[in-house]
Structure formats: C-alpha cells, structure tokens
Design a protein around this motif. Structure first.
Motif, short mmCIF file in Angstrom:
data_model
loop_
_atom_site.label_atom_id
_atom_site.label_comp_id
_atom_site.label_asym_id
_atom_site.label_seq_id
_atom_site.Cartn_x
_atom_site.Cartn_y
_atom_site.Cartn_z
N ASP A 82 0.80 -1.22 0.00
CA ASP A 82 0.00 0.00 0.00
C ASP A 82 0.83 1.27 0.00
N LEU A 83 1.88 1.28 -0.80
CA LEU A 83 2.71 2.47 -0.85
C LEU A 83 2.38 3.28 -2.09
N SER A 84 2.47 4.57 -1.94
CA SER A 84 2.31 5.43 -3.10
C SER A 84 3.50 5.22 -4.02
N CYS A 85 3.24 4.98 -5.30
CA CYS A 85 4.33 4.61 -6.21
C CYS A 85 4.22 5.33 -7.54
N ASN A 86 5.24 6.09 -7.88
CA ASN A 86 5.29 6.78 -9.16
C ASN A 86 6.42 6.21 -10.00
N SER A 87 6.36 6.48 -11.29
CA SER A 87 7.37 5.92 -12.17
C SER A 87 7.63 6.82 -13.35
N VAL A 88 8.90 7.03 -13.66
CA VAL A 88 9.27 7.88 -14.79
C VAL A 88 10.31 7.15 -15.63
N GLU A 89 10.18 7.27 -16.92
CA GLU A 89 11.20 6.72 -17.81
C GLU A 89 11.72 7.82 -18.72
N MET A 90 13.04 7.88 -18.82
CA MET A 90 13.62 8.85 -19.74
C MET A 90 14.37 8.11 -20.83
N SER A 91 14.37 8.66 -22.00
CA SER A 91 15.12 8.06 -23.09
C SER A 91 16.60 8.02 -22.74
N GLU A 92 17.23 6.91 -22.99
CA GLU A 92 18.64 6.78 -22.64
C GLU A 92 19.48 7.83 -23.37
N LYS A 93 19.11 8.12 -24.58
CA LYS A 93 19.86 9.09 -25.38
C LYS A 93 20.01 10.42 -24.64
N GLN A 94 18.97 10.80 -23.94
CA GLN A 94 19.01 12.10 -23.27
C GLN A 94 19.89 12.08 -22.04
N ILE A 95 20.04 10.90 -21.47
CA ILE A 95 20.76 10.79 -20.22
C ILE A 95 22.25 10.58 -20.43
N VAL A 96 22.58 9.82 -21.45
CA VAL A 96 23.96 9.41 -21.67
C VAL A 96 24.97 10.51 -21.41
N SER A 97 24.70 11.68 -21.97
CA SER A 97 25.69 12.75 -21.88
C SER A 97 25.36 13.72 -20.78
N VAL A 98 24.76 13.21 -19.72
CA VAL A 98 24.18 14.10 -18.73
C VAL A 98 25.22 14.97 -18.04
N TYR A 99 26.46 14.50 -17.99
CA TYR A 99 27.46 15.32 -17.32
C TYR A 99 27.92 16.46 -18.20
N GLU A 100 27.75 16.29 -19.49
CA GLU A 100 28.17 17.37 -20.39
C GLU A 100 27.01 18.26 -20.77
N SER A 101 25.83 17.66 -20.80
CA SER A 101 24.70 18.36 -21.38
C SER A 101 23.87 19.09 -20.34
N TYR A 102 23.78 20.38 -20.50
CA TYR A 102 22.98 21.16 -19.58
C TYR A 102 21.51 20.81 -19.75
N GLY A 103 21.12 20.55 -20.99
CA GLY A 103 19.72 20.28 -21.28
C GLY A 103 19.17 19.08 -20.54
N SER A 104 19.90 17.96 -20.60
CA SER A 104 19.36 16.76 -19.97
C SER A 104 19.36 16.91 -18.46
N ARG A 105 20.35 17.63 -17.97
CA ARG A 105 20.41 17.89 -16.55
C ARG A 105 19.18 18.69 -16.10
N LYS A 106 18.86 19.65 -16.93
CA LYS A 106 17.71 20.50 -16.65
C LYS A 106 16.43 19.66 -16.63
N LEU A 107 16.38 18.72 -17.53
CA LEU A 107 15.22 17.83 -17.64
C LEU A 107 15.02 17.08 -16.32
N ILE A 108 16.11 16.55 -15.81
CA ILE A 108 16.04 15.81 -14.55
C ILE A 108 15.60 16.75 -13.43
N HIS A 109 16.16 17.92 -13.46
CA HIS A 109 15.83 18.91 -12.45
C HIS A 109 14.32 19.19 -12.43
#
Lengths: 342, 342
Positions: free
Chosen positions: A201-228
């Motif tokens: 009985d736990l509240s449960c949410n789920s999100v999936e992001m395209s791997e392409k957007q995440i891969v370069s997350v340390y370089e890419s401001y955009g994907s970081r912003k998305l996570i934010h």
DNA sequence: CTGAAAGCGCTAACAG
DNA sequence: CTGTTAGCGCTTTCAG
C-alpha cells in the motif's frame, strides 16, 4: 621461426607424428620422448594462425561493451577476462561507444576472425544473419531471437529497492529509469518495484527517460535540466504528504546526479529523501559504496555468461539465465535500519 | 563460407585479380567494377586468418594491464582501444593480476599469434629475448633495455603537488609512495617534489613502502596498520611545528586510505592536513574528483603509446616520451586558493 | 603406430 | 594489366 617441420627433422620423425604428440594422438612412448626433447631444444611454439586456419576456429572470444568509463563495464570485463582465460580463451575487446554501427562492424569482424563466440552488452538489435554459426551470449539485454541472455534478477532488484526504501522509512516512492529500446530485461526492475509497493500500500510513481538524453548528462545542460524539472514536479511542499521521499534509480550514475540535484534544491539526502541506485559501484571499485544500491553480481554474471557461451559452442543452444540474485548494499544515501524506531 | 575463389569464379576473373582489387593493386576499371559487384552480391569477407598466415602478421595489438579494478587502468584501456581501432588495430586483452608469470605467458602468446605489438603496464622485468622481433611499448614503467617508455611527466607531477600543497598553506610536507622494483620512472615524482621543497625552504619528508604490502590494503589489516603507524610517526602534537600538514601520495587510491586513517585519528582533511593524490580519478570517472590529485593525461598517453608502437613497427625504434604534461585537479582534500589570505 | 600428401584461404611473384 | 601457381604452418585422412 621454428616450425613443426623443423621439429620433425630434428627428432627424425614425420610432421604427422609431431602433430600427434602436440594434440594427444597415438604415439609410441619412445618417439613421444624424442619429439618432446626437440620441441624443448628448439623452443618450438605452435603457430596459432596456421592452426586456426586449418581448424576454421580460434580461441578468441569477442567481448563487446559500450565503454569502460562506466565502472560497471570495467568490472564486468575484468571478471569476464578472468573466466575466459580460465578456459583457455582470449579476449578480443570491442568498445562500441553505444554506436550501433560499430557493434555491427565488430560482429562482422568477429566472423572474419573465426572467433569462438561473442559476449556482449549491445544496444543495437542484433540481426540473426549477422551471427549465423556464431555463439552469442547477451548480458543484461534480452532479444526476441534465440540469443541467450544472462542477467541479474532485475525483478528482485526492483523489489529489494522498494523494500529497503520502505523499511528505512520512505512511503512515497518514485522509480526513475533511463531506458533504451532493447531493455526489456531491465524493465523488470520497475515491475518488481511496483509490485512491492502495491502489496504494501505504498504510493508509487514511475518515470522513464530516453537513454539518449541521459547518456551525456554530465556534459549536457539540457538533460540535466530535464532531470531537475522532473524532480521538481514530484517534490514540493505543495504536494503535501504526496511529496516523494524515496527514489529508486536505474543506475548508480543516475543516483548521484539525482542526489546532486536534490541537494541543490535544499533537500537533505538521506534525511529528507532516500535514494537507491543500481549496480553496486564502490569508491575506487573496492572501498565504500558510492550510493546505496542494488549490487549486480558481476562475477556470477561473468561466470554464467562464459558457461552459456560454452554451451552454445558445444550444443548450439543455452538457456536464458536471468535470475542471478542481486543484493542491497547499504551506502550513504539511505538511513540505517536502526534509526527507524526513533 | 564464401572465399576469394568463389568471387573470382562469379566475376569471371582470376583470384589474383580479386586479391588485387582487395589490396589496391593495378586492375582495369572494368574488372574492378565486376569484382566489386560479386563481392557485394556474395557478401564476401576476407578471412583474416588466411591473410595473417600468409603475411606472417595480424592487426592485433596485445594490451597488458594489471587489472581493471583500478579505474586508471580502465580509463587507459578505454583510450587505448579508441586510438588503436582508429588505426585499424584490434585489442587482445591480457590482465596480468600483477603476476609476472602471467605476463610472460602473455608475451609468448603474443609471439605465437603474430600480433603487431604489445602495449603494456607490466611489472615484471621484460627479458629481451621474450619480445624479439616484436614491437613493445611500455607505459609508466621504464626498463633499461631498448623498450620505449611513454608516461606523464612525473617530475612535474611531484613539483606540482608540492607547489599546490605549499600555496594552499602547508609547510611541513610528506611524500608517501608505494614502489615496485621497476618504478624508476615513478621515482621522479619524489625528485620533483623534493626539489620544490628545497627551493622554497619547506620541510620535506619521504616514505616508500613496498608495493606488495600495499596492493591488498583494503583486505589486509596488516598493511593498513602499517600505514596507520607510519602516519602516527609523522603527525603528533609532540612534534610541535614539525608535525606534517601536507601529504603527497603516489596514487589516489592511497590518498583515500590516508584520508580515512587521518580522520580516524581525529584530523580534519583538508583543514588540518591537506592531501594530494595521483592519477586524477573522478567520481564515476566523469564527475567530481575523488581527491585533490595530479591528473594523468590518459588520452595523450594512449595516443603517444600508439604512435610509439607504430614507429617501432615501421622503423624498429621509438623515442622515450616521458614528459607529457600533467595537471593539478582540485578536489575535496585541499583548501581552495582563495582562503589562503584569510 | 607412422609417414606422405592434400589442402585451409590468401598473397606475391612470375610469365604472358 | 591478368592468370597461374607456389607456398605460409598446421591437421587430418589414408595407406602402409
């Protein structure tokens, strides 16, 4: 270079006889001694190229991995090399850089080089004809075709993550995953996670992001912003009791990013929000866990992958083994169990 | 399997002609078109084994590394693979586990397999005859023989470490290294470190521990204890102004151990004692530095190693290149420069 | 048991 | 330019 002919001449026997002592054929004890003496004396070594050409096979196994920047792959390769060399096979390394074209090129290369087989974490959908007659074992990725898959128990991993977040005091959970198109195996993590939540009985949410957007997350401001933004959506005082207090991510890498974002938002980890990642990476690969995590059984995976490959080579088939037990490794992003009673 | 013969028959030419179009020999445009069409149609691929046998060489390069647990080696291999595949060479991976016998076995294997050459971080003293006729390039290790060595500028690394400890407020410095018998190149770090100290009138101590004792430091209580005692000897109120306040270690790995020991002793890092490690490893290999460190230029080292290997193959010799610039990477174990004026 | 001989697929002379 | 051919070093029939 000293060849089998030289040995034969020196020992006063025929090349056939030398070949027989080399490969355990029937040879009289007397001649065997003679040949062995000559081999020793001349320092003869078989030419694996000639042998491979004649036998139409080598002892090479191609290992395809995306990269070695990710410590999980480095550790996996370390374990694979160890298992393979234990059965007399050599590793031909291929780093695909997540590039499907390179993966395909490597598979062609493998065929050209008459390798015994391929073990790989590949992203592209492997086409059947590419690997005709070649033993292929996939790690962590499940294909529809007859390629055997070896993986940790992803369902259990998801379940364990939810259970540990819950037992350590979180009640509003979020499953946050990156996903590529061939990740059917990885998807089971969310299933296990969700099932635990439903049962308790736990509240449960789920999100999936395209791997392409995440891969370069340390370089890419955009994907970081998305996570934010994504985190902001789930975590806010305005949500009241529905605000997230426990997050399960699909990798330790993602977990550290989430942690940084949370701390920038002024949240304390693990006091306000707990995080559990995936892979079980450690500080310098042997010290303390980087984050609390579901640890992949790297050595067992490597061992089973090599076993499956051997089965493929010998019997032309091997079963999927996707239930290798994973374990929860306590790290700095969850509260200790003891404090729950407080 | 489709061979060169099949192509020749299909195209209505001789195998020699097919071989010529394959290898850029002189072929009339008309026949070239014909052959290329047949190759495409039949899906022909050269058999590298047969080619290798005929040419007495392959496109394999053996890369020998101690392990991939240490992220520095994993990163190095990643870079080497990238550089080698860029020049059409394949990586045959050998992990020696710091075992000299395995290294020797690998070198023999390399000869058998007609590899183009070997690039390696090896610990055993390489014997000349083992690698007769084979191109060999050593990374980070310097031998007396004619084997070219590629390395970051270790002297500069030592100097930089001392300079940064000094400029960030430390005045009683300690150089703490692990050392194996073939580390003559690495020893230059201490020289650079010491020379900076002398030029700036800094108190400078130096300790060397046998690598054997350190290797298993995470598992071995004994070696850990040794480090503990060693630090106690240099850090104590009774030493007054001579107590150490800045430490330079020979690896990031050792730096983290030292840090843990110091914190267990009740010292604050970096407030009381600053530490600078070596290698420049980062959190998950791409985030924040694990400790303040002298960063190895992994990509430049890999690039130069491949270049040196090419030189060896083509000209039979290559110069030592042991002055590739290293850089200081600010991390959590040194104070920021700004605070010095406080 | 042992030796002679036929290739595995390819490249590199060599003759045309 | 093009076709023919001799091996590279090894394993594996096949006679003896």
């Amino acid at each position: 270079m000293v060849t089998i002919k030289d040995v034969a001449r020196d020992a006063g026997v025929s090349v056939g006889t030398v070949s027989n002592v080399l490969n355990g054929g029937r040879v009289s004890e007397a001649r065997r001694k003679l040949v062995e003496a000559s081999i020793e004396k001349l320092g003869y070594q078989v030419n694996t190229l000639a042998k491979g050409m004649r036998m139409q096979k080598t002892d090479y196994v191609v290992v395809i991995l995306p990269n070695l920047i990710n410590p999980y792959f480095a550790l996996l390769l370390d374990a694979l090399e160890s298992e393979l060399s234990a059965v007399g096979k050599q590793v031909l390394l291929c780093l695909s850089g997540d590039d499907a074209e390179r993966e395909v090129a490597f598979m062609d290369m493998a065929k050209q080089n008459k390798v015994d087989g391929i073990i790989g974490v590949t992203y592209s959908k492997v086409e059947e004809e590419r690997i005709e007659n070649m033993a292929f074992v996939s790690i962590d990725r499940h294909y529809k075709s007859h390629i055997p898959c070896v993986a940790g128990d992803n369902w259990q991993g998801g379940w364990l993550a939810a259970e540990n977040l819950h037992k350590r005091g979180s009640t509003n959970l979020l499953c946050f995953m990156t996903m590529s198109s061939v990740d059917s195996e990885v998807r089971k993590r969310r299933v296990g996670f969700t099932e635990y939540c439903m049962e308790h009985d736990l509240s449960c949410n789920s999100v999936e992001m395209s791997e392409k957007q995440i891969v370069s997350v340390y370089e890419s401001y955009g994907s970081r912003k998305l996570i934010h933004n994504m985190l902001r959506a789930y975590i806010s005082p305005s949500l009241g009791e529905h605000s997230i207090d426990g997050i399960f991510t699909s990798s330790d890498h993602l977990a550290t990013i989430v942690r940084e974002e949370l701390e920038e938002m002024g949240k304390r980890v693990p006091e306000d929000i707990q995080i559990i990642g995936y892979d079980g990476l450690q500080f310098l690969n042997q010290g303390k866990p980087i984050v609390s995590s579901i640890a992949q059984p790297v050595h067992e995976i490597a061992k089973q992958a090599v076993k499956s490959l051997t089965d493929m080579i010998e019997n032309g088939k091997a079963e999927d083994v996707t239930n290798i037990p994973v374990t929860f490794h306590e790290g700095p992003t969850t509260k200790p169990l003891e404090t729950i009673s407080e």
